[in-house]
Motif scaffolding. Sequence first.
Motif, PDB file in Angstrom:
ATOM      1  N   PHE A  78       0.859  -1.076   0.014  1.00 35.77           N
ATOM      2  CA  PHE A  78      -0.036  -0.033  -0.206  1.00 35.77           C
ATOM      3  C   PHE A  78       0.766   1.167   0.167  1.00 35.77           C
ATOM      4  O   PHE A  78       0.603   2.213  -0.792  1.00 35.77           O
ATOM      5  CB  PHE A  78      -1.018  -0.027   1.188  1.00 35.77           C
ATOM      6  N   SER A  79       1.899   1.185   0.806  1.00 38.11           N
ATOM      7  CA  SER A  79       2.750   2.518   0.898  1.00 38.11           C
ATOM      8  C   SER A  79       3.325   2.679  -0.320  1.00 38.11           C
ATOM      9  O   SER A  79       3.441   4.021  -0.750  1.00 38.11           O
ATOM     10  CB  SER A  79       3.912   2.226   1.871  1.00 38.11           C
ATOM     11  N   SER A 120      -6.264  13.467   2.718  1.00 37.93           N
ATOM     12  CA  SER A 120      -5.397  12.634   1.914  1.00 37.93           C
ATOM     13  C   SER A 120      -4.558  13.456   1.050  1.00 37.93           C
ATOM     14  O   SER A 120      -4.927  14.182   0.136  1.00 37.93           O
ATOM     15  CB  SER A 120      -6.159  11.675   1.085  1.00 37.93           C
ATOM     16  N   SER A 252      -6.708   8.311  10.735  1.00 37.94           N
ATOM     17  CA  SER A 252      -6.476   7.327   9.672  1.00 37.94           C
ATOM     18  C   SER A 252      -5.777   8.077   8.512  1.00 37.94           C
ATOM     19  O   SER A 252      -4.991   7.358   7.883  1.00 37.94           O
ATOM     20  CB  SER A 252      -7.656   6.576   9.489  1.00 37.94           C
ATOM     21  N   SER A 256      -2.251   7.252   6.827  1.00 33.90           N
ATOM     22  CA  SER A 256      -2.137   7.031   5.526  1.00 33.90           C
ATOM     23  C   SER A 256      -1.123   7.703   4.637  1.00 33.90           C
ATOM     24  O   SER A 256      -0.532   7.039   3.776  1.00 33.90           O
ATOM     25  CB  SER A 256      -3.551   6.924   4.694  1.00 33.90           C
ATOM     26  N   ASN A 257      -1.343   9.067   5.055  1.00 29.57           N
ATOM     27  CA  ASN A 257      -0.299   9.995   4.497  1.00 29.57           C
ATOM     28  C   ASN A 257       1.073   9.649   4.671  1.00 29.57           C
ATOM     29  O   ASN A 257       2.061   9.582   4.132  1.00 29.57           O
ATOM     30  CB  ASN A 257      -0.494  11.506   5.061  1.00 29.57           C
TER      31      ASN A 257
END
Length: 324
Positions: A78-79, A120, A252, A256-257
Amino acid sequence: MVVAQELVAKFKAETSQFERKVQGVQQELRKTSSAVQQASAETTRFERASSAASQSIANNYKAIGLAVGAAAVAVAAFSVKVGSEMQAAQKRIEGMLGSAEDAARVMSNLRAVGQETGASVAALAQGYGKLAVFVDNGTISLEESLEISKGLSSTTIALGASTEQLNQVLFGFSQAMGSGTVRAEEFNQVTEPLPGIINRMEEAAGLAAGELRQMINDGEVTSEMFKELLIPALQSFEGQAKQMIDTFQAQSGILSNTLADIGSDIFDFLEEPLISATKAANDFLQSFLSIQRASSSELQRRIDENLAKQSELVASGILDGSGR
């Protein structure tokens, strides 16, 4: 004689007593043996239970290890995926702005906004692409584009607007900036997804409620005026957006960032060898496809030749219609 009899009687009595003691000892030994056997059985059962428990624990640890490993691989994938998307977004912005330095500044600003609000960064970068066009043609400055991007992010978070609504706002804004005078359709596209934004714009302009819409309908609002009213109106929502930083959604987003930043660093390291490997794979597959097509073409050519020869032989009567 009497003495001898007494001695015999005493001997018998002592013998009998000794036998009873021996029997008692034997009985105790039998009890001890039974206890030992029972203890041995219990020990065996305990060992079996311990072995089963150890195996179960080992299996559980193995399952946990596999789960953790799978999760780590998923997080890494994902990263790298999101990180590569951010890299691509930065390169697109660089192409629009015509400056690597300006693009890096934009991405740094967007990362700061993401850290402050949980928005995001990848989505912010995608949205910024619509603003970069107007920076490039001089309609808005780089500073104004950053203010609008940050303000839109804060406003959509504070009002709970969706990504689709944000895209509608950006589209309406781009349409408004592309014309000299803002039309009602463009005005509605910007303001309808953002309840309360018109009031904030009217406050910034010192207008009474309803006056701004009337001015739009009368064709009195230019693109420049619209931009100057919109920026402070968007900025007025920043406080509300920051108050939501402790929500699960915001945290969250920050996580994610962070993963995306890690992925971006990893992608930086792997980009060149990945591109080389992918190019090599593409070249190989293209070569294979060319060979396969050439083989198919040659095979078809030979089939056609055989069919043509067979037709000639049939026509000459050498072969009948069945090829015999």
